[in-house]
Scaffold this active site. Structure first.
Site, PDB file in Angstrom:
ATOM      1  N   GLY A 148       0.826  -1.211   0.000  1.00  0.00           N
ATOM      2  CA  GLY A 148       0.000   0.000   0.000  1.00  0.00           C
ATOM      3  C   GLY A 148       0.855   1.254   0.000  1.00  0.00           C
ATOM      4  CE1 TYR A 149       5.957   5.239   2.596  1.00  0.00           C
ATOM      5  CE2 TYR A 149       7.376   3.635   1.509  1.00  0.00           C
ATOM      6  CZ  TYR A 149       7.193   4.879   2.075  1.00  0.00           C
ATOM      7  OH  TYR A 149       8.241   5.773   2.123  1.00  0.00           O
ATOM      8  CB  CYS A 150       5.060   0.227  -2.931  1.00  0.00           C
ATOM      9  SG  CYS A 150       6.413  -0.440  -1.937  1.00  0.00           S
ATOM     10  CB  SER A 152       0.648   5.808  -1.060  1.00  0.00           C
ATOM     11  OG  SER A 152       1.855   5.642  -0.339  1.00  0.00           O
TER      12      SER A 152
END
Ligand SMILES: NC(=O)c1ccc[n+]([C@@H]2O[C@H](COP(=O)([O-])OP(=O)(O)OC[C@H]3O[C@@H](n4cnc5c(N)ncnc54)[C@H](OP(=O)(O)O)[C@@H]3O)[C@@H](O)[C@H]2O)c1
Length: 241
Positions: A148-150, A152
């Site tokens: 999810g971080y990647c 975003s």
């Protein structure tokens, strides 16, 4: 652009890489540094004592907070979108609420802040202006436990490219910085190679001063970045493993 004499704003500037960027801006003779933080009280006392520092309350996910902060500060010609969050979770089972929070902060938050300060950046005149988006190497190819971080940061990478095209001709440079692991609270407990945040901050600002649009601010990202530029699929395979 020259840091000396600039008026800079750093988001998420109370700790981690943001605090090191503030220190480095002051060391390079910025004339004013807006130190933006969700909780202004969390900005260190010695930083507040510098007469060039202005502490600003700013939550990048809150439109009212962004509007109020933009009204409260003038003359910004160097905007550094540094605020960020990292939630863990893989692409199949990760909590979508955590993915949403990362998108809201790392992508939409940075975009909201950029839009709010565009009038100020456009008004910078012959000195020119710059936006620096602190992205990450893993915006370019994901690692499994941080899907999810990647995503975003990949969205923020795309925003960086779109913005670069949109403000071409306005005298605003749009710069993406793509660090590897940095030794801050964000990666606490993660067993990985981590660069010194003070060194990463210095390398980002050297990149700004030397007119780079893409900055690899540590040795790990410089190596992987070269790989990415030559063969993106090879980087994807390497990081997936
Ligand atoms: N650490 C790494 O390995 C690494 C690698 C590549 C890129 N980066 C990027 O580098 C940037 C700085 O990260 P860091 O390593 O310094 O992490 P950090 O130590 O966790 O600091 C994150 C900063 O962002 C602020 N922040 C979070 N949500 C915010 C919001 N909604 N509004 C305003 N500020 C907010 C935090 O403020 P609070 O104190 O209020 O929480 C804090 O100041 C991030 O964009 C991160 O994605 C980090």
């Amino acid at each position: 652009m020259r840091i000396s004499g600039s008026t800079a704003l750093v988001t998420g500037a109370n700790r981690g890489l943001g605090a090191r960027l503030v220190a480095e801006l002051l060391r390079r003779d910025a004339s004013t540094v807006y130190v933006a933080a969700r909780d202004p009280e969390s900005v260190a006392e010695d930083v507040r004592r510098d007469p060039r520092v202005r502490v600003l309350a700013l939550d990048v996910t809150d439109p009212d907070s962004v509007t109020a902060a933009a009204r409260a500060c003038t003359g910004v010609d160097l905007l550094i979108n540094n605020a960020g969050v990292l939630g863990f979770g893989d692409v199949l089972t990760g909590d979508l609420a955590v993915f949403e929070r990362d998108l809201a902060t790392n992508y939409l938050g940075a975009l909201r802040v950029t839009r709010a300060w565009l009038p100020s950046l456009r008004a910078a005149g012959p000195r020119g202006a710059a936006v620096v988006n602190v992205l990450t190497l893993i915006a370019l190819a994901p690692v499994a436990p941080m899907a999810g971080y990647c995503a975003s940061k990949a969205a923020a990478h795309s925003m960086t490219q779109a913005l670069r095209a949109a403000v071409r001709g306005d005298g605003i440079e749009v710069i993406g910085a793509y660090p590897g692991g940095i030794d801050t609270e964000m990666l606490a407990g993660v067993d990985a190679d981590k660069a010194d945040p003070a060194e990463v901050a210095a390398r980002i600002l050297t990149g700004v001063e030397t007119g780079r649009e893409i900055i690899w601010p540590d040795d790990a990202s410089a190596g992987a970045g070269a790989l990415y530029l030559g063969d993106p699929v090879q980087l994807e395979t390497m990081l997936a493993a």
